[in-house]
Design an enzyme around this catalytic site. Structure first.
Site, mmCIF file in Angstrom:
data_model
loop_
_atom_site.group_PDB
_atom_site.id
_atom_site.type_symbol
_atom_site.label_atom_id
_atom_site.label_comp_id
_atom_site.label_asym_id
_atom_site.label_seq_id
_atom_site.Cartn_x
_atom_site.Cartn_y
_atom_site.Cartn_z
ATOM 1 N N LEU A 108 0.878 -1.172 0.000
ATOM 2 C CA LEU A 108 0.000 0.000 0.000
ATOM 3 C C LEU A 108 0.912 1.218 0.000
ATOM 4 O O LEU A 108 1.948 1.214 0.676
ATOM 5 C CB LEU A 108 -0.869 0.027 1.265
ATOM 6 C CG LEU A 108 -1.992 -1.006 1.394
ATOM 7 C CD1 LEU A 108 -2.691 -0.868 2.746
ATOM 8 C CD2 LEU A 108 -3.014 -0.857 0.269
ATOM 9 N N ASP A 109 0.529 2.265 -0.721
ATOM 10 C CA ASP A 109 1.355 3.486 -0.698
ATOM 11 C C ASP A 109 1.422 4.048 0.714
ATOM 12 O O ASP A 109 0.514 3.842 1.495
ATOM 13 C CB ASP A 109 0.749 4.693 -1.417
ATOM 14 C CG ASP A 109 0.037 4.428 -2.655
ATOM 15 O OD1 ASP A 109 0.526 3.604 -3.400
ATOM 16 O OD2 ASP A 109 -0.986 5.109 -2.844
ATOM 17 N N VAL A 110 2.407 4.886 0.889
ATOM 18 C CA VAL A 110 2.576 5.525 2.204
ATOM 19 C C VAL A 110 1.329 6.311 2.609
ATOM 20 O O VAL A 110 0.964 6.358 3.786
ATOM 21 C CB VAL A 110 3.880 6.379 2.210
ATOM 22 C CG1 VAL A 110 3.804 7.536 1.235
ATOM 23 C CG2 VAL A 110 4.198 6.879 3.600
ATOM 24 N N THR A 112 -1.757 5.621 1.750
ATOM 25 C CA THR A 112 -2.958 4.786 1.781
ATOM 26 C C THR A 112 -3.015 4.039 3.109
ATOM 27 O O THR A 112 -1.986 3.611 3.621
ATOM 28 C CB THR A 112 -2.949 3.802 0.593
ATOM 29 O OG1 THR A 112 -2.892 4.563 -0.613
ATOM 30 C CG2 THR A 112 -4.175 2.911 0.575
ATOM 31 N N ARG A 197 -5.486 5.427 -7.240
ATOM 32 C CA ARG A 197 -5.264 6.880 -7.342
ATOM 33 C C ARG A 197 -5.174 7.299 -8.804
ATOM 34 O O ARG A 197 -5.747 8.320 -9.216
ATOM 35 C CB ARG A 197 -3.962 7.279 -6.622
ATOM 36 C CG ARG A 197 -4.076 7.163 -5.131
ATOM 37 C CD ARG A 197 -2.744 7.450 -4.439
ATOM 38 N NE ARG A 197 -2.832 7.058 -3.047
ATOM 39 C CZ ARG A 197 -3.368 7.791 -2.071
ATOM 40 N NH1 ARG A 197 -3.819 8.992 -2.332
ATOM 41 N NH2 ARG A 197 -3.441 7.342 -0.851
#
Ligand code: URA
Length: 248
Positions: A108-110, A112, A197
């Site tokens: 997961l992105d930072v 998210t 996103r």
């Protein structure tokens, strides 16, 4: 190689330990021919090596290896999914016990938040992240503006991103949010970098907040940001069923 009569553990004991039922009811399952070991129907009295045997009940694989751990973390915003961060930001592996060592399944992105699995089960992790198994991931995104029905249809049918078109997805409006934004539920079964996103941005609705709410059969609304728990035996089995090879 199959464990001989005197080696390994009794199959019903192994099955009972991972929560299939009592030893007695597991004996019944074996007697009814519903349990296979390495693809062959097991008979009562069978012993197995739980570290290597591929055991299934009614065709559904059973995770019996005592050395495997499967953790569910609610990753907060600001925590990175990589094991080490050159910028010194907190990492997901710092949020769970050191031993046994686990790694994140996908990322997961930072920015998210939401559900992330961590495990030392390499085979399961591989299947969960491999596109050919198509495990669903569900997200709730707070986006700028309110997408029209036509926009939701575009998200469902596929968006042309710079690394190729996205596969069909599910997209629905789950409500308005304050400040001219909307909540959109998106279910995808790919795992491309910043995919949600980028999909929302491409249709003119940049994401303000993104939360992953489900990974295949695994969801937990009660797990607070920053908390983790072990998956139950039933949850591990549900994941294994979700990535079972239909040819075996
Ligand atoms: N899609 C994103 O944009 N970010 C994530 O972390 C996961 C899916």
């Amino acid at each position: 190689m199959a464990a001989s009569d005197s080696e390994g553990e009794r199959l019903q004991k192994v099955l009972a330990r991972v929560g299939i039922g009592s030893r007695r009811s597991c004996e019944d399952l074996i007697a009814e021919g519903r349990v296979t070991v390495d693809g062959e129907v097991a008979i009562l009295g069978r012993r197995v090596d739980p570290e290597t045997a591929r055991i299934a009940v009614d065709g559904a694989p059973v995770g019996v290896r005592p050395d495997l751990v499967h953790l569910l973390l609610h990753k907060p915003v600001g925590v990175v999914t990589t094991a080490d961060d050159p910028q010194g930001r907190p990492t997901v592996v710092q949020m769970v016990p050191d031993e046994p060592r686990v790694f994140a399944v996908g990322r997961l992105d930072v920015d998210t938040e939401g559900l992330l699995l961590l495990t030392n089960d390499g085979e399961l992790a591989h299947r969960l992240t491999h596109p050919s198994y198509g495990v669903e991931k569900e997200y709730v995104a707070e986006v700028e503006g309110v997408p029209t029905r036509a926009t939701l249809r575009r998200l469902r049918e596929g968006i042309d991103l710079d690394d190729g078109p996205t596969a069909p997805a599910r997209a629905s409006l789950v409500g308005d949010a304050p400040g001219g934004s909307a909540m959109v539920r998106l279910t995808i079964h790919e795992g491309r970098n910043r995919q949600v996103r980028r999909m929302c941005e491409a249709v003119g609705h940049p994401v303000r907040r993104l939360v992953r709410t489900r990974i295949g059969p695994i969801a937990d609304r009660a797990l607070a940001a920053g908390s983790w728990r072990e998956l139950t035996g039933d949850e591990v089995r549900a994941l294994e069923v979700a990535v079972a090879d239909p040819t075996t």
